[in-house]
Write a protein that holds these residues in place. Structure first.
Motif, PDB file in Angstrom:
ATOM      1  N   ILE A 124      48.226  30.681  37.400  1.00 56.28           N
ATOM      2  CA  ILE A 124      48.446  32.060  36.961  1.00 56.28           C
ATOM      3  C   ILE A 124      47.137  32.700  36.507  1.00 56.28           C
ATOM      4  O   ILE A 124      46.858  33.862  36.813  1.00 56.28           O
ATOM      5  N   GLY A 125      46.311  31.935  35.796  1.00 55.16           N
ATOM      6  CA  GLY A 125      45.029  32.471  35.348  1.00 55.16           C
ATOM      7  C   GLY A 125      44.142  32.867  36.509  1.00 55.16           C
ATOM      8  O   GLY A 125      43.493  33.926  36.485  1.00 55.16           O
ATOM      9  N   THR A 126      44.096  32.042  37.558  1.00 48.52           N
ATOM     10  CA  THR A 126      43.293  32.383  38.730  1.00 48.52           C
ATOM     11  C   THR A 126      43.853  33.600  39.445  1.00 48.52           C
ATOM     12  O   THR A 126      43.099  34.469  39.905  1.00 48.52           O
ATOM     13  N   PHE A 127      45.161  33.695  39.530  1.00 54.21           N
ATOM     14  CA  PHE A 127      45.797  34.883  40.114  1.00 54.21           C
ATOM     15  C   PHE A 127      45.385  36.149  39.359  1.00 54.21           C
ATOM     16  O   PHE A 127      45.011  37.165  39.970  1.00 54.21           O
ATOM     17  N   GLN A 128      45.415  36.090  38.048  1.00 53.56           N
ATOM     18  CA  GLN A 128      45.020  37.259  37.253  1.00 53.56           C
ATOM     19  C   GLN A 128      43.535  37.577  37.434  1.00 53.56           C
ATOM     20  O   GLN A 128      43.138  38.753  37.508  1.00 53.56           O
ATOM     21  N   MET A 129      42.702  36.554  37.506  1.00 55.95           N
ATOM     22  CA  MET A 129      41.275  36.765  37.743  1.00 55.95           C
ATOM     23  C   MET A 129      41.037  37.441  39.092  1.00 55.95           C
ATOM     24  O   MET A 129      40.221  38.367  39.215  1.00 55.95           O
ATOM     25  N   LEU A 130      41.739  36.972  40.115  1.00 52.80           N
ATOM     26  CA  LEU A 130      41.571  37.542  41.450  1.00 52.80           C
ATOM     27  C   LEU A 130      42.016  38.998  41.503  1.00 52.80           C
ATOM     28  O   LEU A 130      41.354  39.839  42.131  1.00 52.80           O
ATOM     29  N   ASN A 131      43.119  39.307  40.857  1.00 60.00           N
ATOM     30  CA  ASN A 131      43.584  40.701  40.843  1.00 60.00           C
ATOM     31  C   ASN A 131      42.596  41.603  40.124  1.00 60.00           C
ATOM     32  O   ASN A 131      42.305  42.719  40.578  1.00 60.00           O
ATOM     33  N   ALA A 132      42.077  41.123  38.996  1.00 60.56           N
ATOM     34  CA  ALA A 132      41.092  41.918  38.265  1.00 60.56           C
ATOM     35  C   ALA A 132      39.825  42.100  39.088  1.00 60.56           C
ATOM     36  O   ALA A 132      39.247  43.194  39.139  1.00 60.56           O
ATOM     37  N   ALA A 133      39.384  41.014  39.739  1.00 60.83           N
ATOM     38  CA  ALA A 133      38.183  41.085  40.569  1.00 60.83           C
ATOM     39  C   ALA A 133      38.378  42.028  41.743  1.00 60.83           C
ATOM     40  O   ALA A 133      37.472  42.806  42.096  1.00 60.83           O
ATOM     41  N   ARG A 134      39.551  41.995  42.353  1.00 65.25           N
ATOM     42  CA  ARG A 134      39.816  42.878  43.496  1.00 65.25           C
ATOM     43  C   ARG A 134      39.751  44.344  43.084  1.00 65.25           C
ATOM     44  O   ARG A 134      39.120  45.166  43.750  1.00 65.25           O
ATOM     45  N   GLY A 135      40.408  44.671  41.972  1.00 63.11           N
ATOM     46  CA  GLY A 135      40.384  46.055  41.502  1.00 63.11           C
ATOM     47  C   GLY A 135      38.976  46.525  41.185  1.00 63.11           C
ATOM     48  O   GLY A 135      38.593  47.657  41.518  1.00 63.11           O
ATOM     49  N   TYR A 136      38.197  45.648  40.565  1.00 59.54           N
ATOM     50  CA  TYR A 136      36.817  45.993  40.223  1.00 59.54           C
ATOM     51  C   TYR A 136      35.973  46.141  41.484  1.00 59.54           C
ATOM     52  O   TYR A 136      35.219  47.121  41.633  1.00 59.54           O
ATOM     53  N   TYR A 137      36.104  45.198  42.412  1.00 61.32           N
ATOM     54  CA  TYR A 137      35.320  45.222  43.650  1.00 61.32           C
ATOM     55  C   TYR A 137      35.585  46.499  44.445  1.00 61.32           C
ATOM     56  O   TYR A 137      34.646  47.107  44.990  1.00 61.32           O
ATOM     57  N   GLU A 138      36.831  46.918  44.498  1.00 61.12           N
ATOM     58  CA  GLU A 138      37.178  48.109  45.272  1.00 61.12           C
ATOM     59  C   GLU A 138      36.635  49.387  44.653  1.00 61.12           C
ATOM     60  O   GLU A 138      36.577  50.426  45.314  1.00 61.12           O
ATOM     61  N   SER A 139      36.207  49.306  43.387  1.00 63.68           N
ATOM     62  CA  SER A 139      35.612  50.472  42.739  1.00 63.68           C
ATOM     63  C   SER A 139      34.099  50.546  42.953  1.00 63.68           C
ATOM     64  O   SER A 139      33.475  51.558  42.603  1.00 63.68           O
ATOM     65  N   LEU A 140      33.515  49.483  43.522  1.00 59.56           N
ATOM     66  CA  LEU A 140      32.070  49.430  43.709  1.00 59.56           C
ATOM     67  C   LEU A 140      31.654  50.083  45.017  1.00 59.56           C
ATOM     68  O   LEU A 140      32.456  50.246  45.938  1.00 59.56           O
ATOM     69  N   SER A 141      30.370  50.405  45.109  1.00 61.54           N
ATOM     70  CA  SER A 141      29.836  50.978  46.340  1.00 61.54           C
ATOM     71  C   SER A 141      28.379  50.561  46.497  1.00 61.54           C
ATOM     72  O   SER A 141      27.745  50.074  45.552  1.00 61.54           O
ATOM     73  N   GLY A 142      27.850  50.736  47.698  1.00 58.43           N
ATOM     74  CA  GLY A 142      26.439  50.507  47.961  1.00 58.43           C
ATOM     75  C   GLY A 142      26.000  49.086  47.712  1.00 58.43           C
ATOM     76  O   GLY A 142      26.724  48.126  47.992  1.00 58.43           O
ATOM     77  N   GLU A 143      24.780  48.934  47.180  1.00 56.84           N
ATOM     78  CA  GLU A 143      24.197  47.615  46.951  1.00 56.84           C
ATOM     79  C   GLU A 143      25.020  46.805  45.963  1.00 56.84           C
ATOM     80  O   GLU A 143      25.166  45.586  46.101  1.00 56.84           O
TER      81      GLU A 143
END
Length: 357
Positions: free
Chosen positions: A102-121
């Protein structure tokens, strides 16, 4: 680079934090819930550095992790937080399911949301590095090869099953959502700041206390041993230079039977800290009933990380074990409070009914 390290107050995580924070070009955020194995004393050497920060946060709290990623402008997540002791997983598997899956699932969801907000380099250099274990591959016969990155998963214990599950989740988030991930599977770590319930520190400290040195079964189970600082160096390379979507095996090329490890510790202690009665510490060895599902052998093929990233271990098992024993002899300020608080009864022998599972 700006790193978020989960489980950074644990054994391997603290070694990673110390390595990264000692380079002023890095920024390190240590995220740890501080369960029984988390110890901020392991970070004493870096806790006042301006490029190091700590947050007591549960990895199962996805929104909190997402907020930390944004607040600290993270480039690389190194996910080490896990329940990791096989014997504890036998007595109480629930915590392993909660933290490791469950902890890894939550980490992945948080990482995905953050990654999708990034741009460029910033977006191009983001990585989610998931740190796992060779135990996901299961039991390796004494006369049959070594684990490669392509070895099928066959976990034997609740611990290894929970780690295998988390590995599969990480790969799924890469394939389904395009999250840039790297994975690594390591062999048995040892070295300074190792929690005293694990084999090597347990034997060292029991010997110093003139207590019995318990060895499961006939002591013939084989493990490949990896010095923790060598592992931290390998993890740094995988996180920063590994190819997205790839996994890397990390091992010390140091297979030893458990009984040979215990005897080697005794021999070194006989020289460095002789017993008052003039005997050998090996006289304290006691063979005890084996634990359930005890895999016979683990052995890692680390040729890929050597070939592609240029990593090789700096320690042999002999030099690493001697350095480890020297560290425990000189640092009772770290381990004595843990030993007094924990008690260290033998784990991994409760029946299912007794464990309440």
């Amino acid at each position: 680079m700006r790193f978020l390290i989960t489980g950074g107050a644990g054994f391997i995580g603290s070694a990673v934090c110390r390595r990264l924070a000692n380079d002023p070009e890095n920024y390190v955020l240590n995220v740890d819930k501080l369960t029984y194995a988390g110890n901020l004393a392991s970070l004493k050497a870096i806790d006042n550095l301006p490029n190091y920060a700590f947050s007591q946060t549960d990895i199962c709290d996805g929104p909190a992790i997402g907020a930390l990623l944004r607040e600290h402008d993270i480039d690389i997540i190194m996910h080490l937080a896990a329940e990791s002791h096989v014997d504890r997983s036998i007595d109480g598997p629930g915590a392993f399911i909660e933290t490791n899956i469950i902890g890894t699932f939550q980490m992945l969801n948080a990482a995905r949301g953050y990654y999708e907000s990034l741009s460029g380099e910033k977006r191009s250099r983001f990585r989610f590095h998931h740190i796992s274990t060779d135990e996901v591959f299961g039991d390796l016969p004494f006369d049959s090869g070594i684990f490669t990155e392509d070895t099928p998963y066959a976990p034997s214990s609740p611990y290894s099953a929970s780690k295998a599950s988390s590995d599969h989740l990480v790969r799924a988030w890469h394939e389904t959502y395009g999250l840039p991930v790297v994975l690594s599977n390591c062999s048995n770590n040892y070295g300074p700041f190792h929690f005293p319930e694990k084999l090597i520190p347990l034997v060292i400290l029991n010997a110093l206390d003139e207590r019995e040195l318990p060895v499961y079964g006939k002591g013939e189970n084989v493990r490949d041993w990896l010095y923790v600082d060598d592992h931290a160096a390998a993890l740094h390379l995988v996180a920063t230079q590994g190819v997205s979507g790839e996994n890397y095996n990390i091992g010390g090329n140091a297979e030893r039977t458990n009984i040979d490890v215990v005897r080697a510790i005794c021999a070194i202690l006989d020289t460095k800290r002789p017993r008052a009665n003039g005997g050998s510490y090996a006289d304290l060895i006691r063979m005890v009933t084996d634990r359930p599902g005890h895999d016979r052998r683990y052995a890692i093929d680390a040729s890929k990380i050597r070939r592609e990233l240029g990593w090789t271990p700096s320690k042999t098992f002999e030099s690493g074990l001697a350095a480890t024993i020297d560290w425990y002899l000189a640092n009772d300020w770290w381990w004595e409070p843990i030993r007094q608080a924990q008690g260290f009864e033998r784990l991994g022998t409760l029946s299912t009914k007794e464990a309440g599972e």
